[in-house]
Design a protein around this motif. Sequence first.
Motif, PDB file in Angstrom:
ATOM      1  N   PRO A 115       0.794  -1.230   0.000  1.00 22.83           N
ATOM      2  CA  PRO A 115       0.000   0.000   0.000  1.00 22.83           C
ATOM      3  C   PRO A 115       0.828   1.283   0.000  1.00 22.83           C
ATOM      4  CG  PRO A 115      -0.913  -1.574   1.561  1.00 22.83           C
ATOM      5  CD  PRO A 115       0.415  -2.124   1.110  1.00 22.83           C
ATOM      6  N   ASP A 116       2.091   1.201   0.425  1.00 26.25           N
ATOM      7  CA  ASP A 116       2.932   2.399   0.448  1.00 26.25           C
ATOM      8  C   ASP A 116       3.303   2.890  -0.948  1.00 26.25           C
ATOM      9  OD1 ASP A 116       2.723   2.538   3.164  1.00 26.25           O
ATOM     10  OD2 ASP A 116       4.676   1.629   3.567  1.00 26.25           O
ATOM     11  N   ARG A 117       2.962   2.139  -1.986  1.00 26.88           N
ATOM     12  CA  ARG A 117       3.132   2.647  -3.356  1.00 26.88           C
ATOM     13  C   ARG A 117       2.283   3.898  -3.568  1.00 26.88           C
ATOM     14  NH1 ARG A 117       5.117  -1.785  -6.414  1.00 26.88           N
ATOM     15  NH2 ARG A 117       4.447  -3.770  -5.575  1.00 26.88           N
ATOM     16  N   PHE A 118       1.312   4.100  -2.685  1.00 26.57           N
ATOM     17  CA  PHE A 118       0.379   5.205  -2.854  1.00 26.57           C
ATOM     18  C   PHE A 118       0.558   6.292  -1.799  1.00 26.57           C
ATOM     19  CE2 PHE A 118      -1.202   1.768  -5.346  1.00 26.57           C
ATOM     20  CZ  PHE A 118      -1.498   2.416  -6.534  1.00 26.57           C
ATOM     21  N   LEU A 119       1.745   6.321  -1.182  1.00 22.66           N
ATOM     22  CA  LEU A 119       2.097   7.474  -0.351  1.00 22.66           C
ATOM     23  C   LEU A 119       2.173   8.697  -1.262  1.00 22.66           C
ATOM     24  CD1 LEU A 119       4.826   5.844   1.900  1.00 22.66           C
ATOM     25  CD2 LEU A 119       2.711   6.919   2.716  1.00 22.66           C
TER      26      LEU A 119
END
Length: 195
Positions: A115-119
């Motif tokens: 999910p950190d791809r969408f920071l």
Amino acid sequence: MFGGHDTTTSAVGFALHLLMKHPKVQDKVVEELNQIFGDSNRPATFHDLKNMKYLKRVIQETLRMYTSIPIIFRQITEDVQLSSYILPKGSTVCLFLHKLHYDPKLFPEPDVFNPDRFLPDVVKSRHPYAYCPFSAGSRNCIGQRFGMLEIKVIISGILRKFKILPPLADCPDIILGLDAVLRSLTGIHVRLENR
């Protein structure tokens, strides 16, 4: 035109599957929900939904990996030069969003749920059309904001009451199928346990 119920339920099912397979991510979502709701069992407000930032990233990563409508078609309205090719006016072009969302140049280790791809900083560094689960441009999904809110309401409601666990019995792996909307032909198997 697609009704939002099919695309939304597809996204919710795949998100629950990924949360079951990634308990640390599930715990992080629950931690965020606890910060928002505390011990309250009140319904989520619009303000609460806006504060579900980590859950939003989980949903975005789910839609990257399991784009509800992974193939879209567009008719070309004027000749388009593409490298050394000309796509003539009137041609129909098939855009395979699933392939785009698994391009390792855009999404390193594309098979990994992250999910950190969408920071915000990571998103800024990517081309705006590198990720388009709701299509893009003038023909994008008019219900995408509502759909995202709907998915947040459903998943947050489930996670506030239940822990998502693997099924007790062996179940078949997901086999993807496409019937206008991406589905698992073998179903999505999870087990719920009261929190």
